[in-house]
Design a protein around this motif. Structure first.
Motif, short mmCIF file in Angstrom:
data_model
loop_
_atom_site.label_atom_id
_atom_site.label_comp_id
_atom_site.label_asym_id
_atom_site.label_seq_id
_atom_site.Cartn_x
_atom_site.Cartn_y
_atom_site.Cartn_z
N ARG A 1 53.93 45.62 -15.28
CA ARG A 1 54.82 46.30 -16.23
C ARG A 1 54.11 47.46 -16.90
O ARG A 1 52.90 47.44 -17.13
CB ARG A 1 55.39 45.32 -17.25
N GLU B 1 59.86 44.96 -24.68
CA GLU B 1 60.01 43.51 -24.63
C GLU B 1 59.56 42.86 -25.94
O GLU B 1 60.22 41.96 -26.48
CB GLU B 1 59.21 42.96 -23.45
N ARG C 1 54.68 36.36 -22.60
CA ARG C 1 54.52 37.78 -22.28
C ARG C 1 55.42 38.65 -23.15
O ARG C 1 55.15 39.83 -23.33
CB ARG C 1 54.80 38.05 -20.80
N ASP C 2 56.48 38.05 -23.73
CA ASP C 2 57.36 38.81 -24.61
C ASP C 2 56.70 39.14 -25.93
O ASP C 2 57.22 39.92 -26.71
CB ASP C 2 58.67 38.05 -24.84
N ARG D 1 62.15 43.52 -28.70
CA ARG D 1 63.31 42.61 -28.56
C ARG D 1 62.97 41.22 -29.07
O ARG D 1 63.76 40.59 -29.77
CB ARG D 1 63.77 42.56 -27.10
N ASP E 1 57.51 49.39 -21.15
CA ASP E 1 58.32 48.19 -20.91
C ASP E 1 57.80 47.02 -21.74
O ASP E 1 58.58 46.23 -22.27
CB ASP E 1 58.32 47.81 -19.43
#
Length: 189
Positions: free
Chosen positions: A172, A180, A37-38, A183, A176
């Motif tokens: 989410r 993610e 999911r990232d 990152r 958001d």
């Protein structure tokens, strides 16, 4: 026809470290099976922009596979995006179009003319390097390896029947999700 959740599972199995842009009914299935999911971009507020977002990512991340999980009803509102993608010719771009056999995404109401759109033919005419169609799960599973190793852009039209249980959109927010992904990409540098 293939159950939509089985299509999501097949894509997830072959995804590796690809970024995945998903929207509409495809997003509902995708977020339940994704193991990264990232690296998922969820488009909930701009559903017809999945191809454009995927193209931008493919140009910005040329060494990473970009998978776009789109739906026939949303893609039909921006067929011109296929020509833009074909012209840009990103070799890392795979565009999955889930063709909803039951018209579930439009509450069972068929969109006039949608069943006549040949997404595979339109993609080829627009300059996609490869286009294919599946309506059988076994054939999709066999074809996924070839699809994921071919240079793109590639369009994969899949005739699906949505699951009887209505999956929900992820909790989410889009902001958001983007944070993610940023990152995760920064950690890979």
């Amino acid at each position: 026809m293939i159950p939509s959740h089985e299509v999501a599972r097949a894509i997830n199995y072959h995804r590796d470290d690809a970024l995945v842009v998903s929207t509409s009914a495809a997003l509902r299935d995708w977020h339940q099976v994704s193991q990264r999911r990232d690296l998922d971009i969820d488009l909930t507020d701009c559903m017809d922009r999945a191809p454009a977002v995927g193209l931008g990512l493919s140009l910005a991340q040329p060494n990473r596979r970009i998978l776009v999980l789109d739906c026939d009803a949303t893609l039909r509102t921006d067929l011109a995006s296929l020509a833009t993608i074909g012209e840009a010719a990103p070799s890392n771009f795979v565009h999955f179009v889930l063709e909803d056999a039951d018209h579930t995404s439009t509450d069972g109401v068929p969109i006039r003319g949608l069943d006549k759109v040949d997404f595979e033919g339109v993609a080829r005419s627009a300059g996609y390097a490869h286009a294919c169609r599946f309506d059988n799960l076994e054939e999709l599973l066999i074809g996924m390896e070839d699809i994921m190793r071919r240079p793109g852009p590639i369009l994969v039209a899949v005739k699906v029947v949505p699951d009887s249980e209505s999956a929900r959109f992820p909790e989410r927010t889009m902001a958001d999700g983007w944070a993610e992904v940023r990152r995760a990409l920064a950690a890979d540098i």
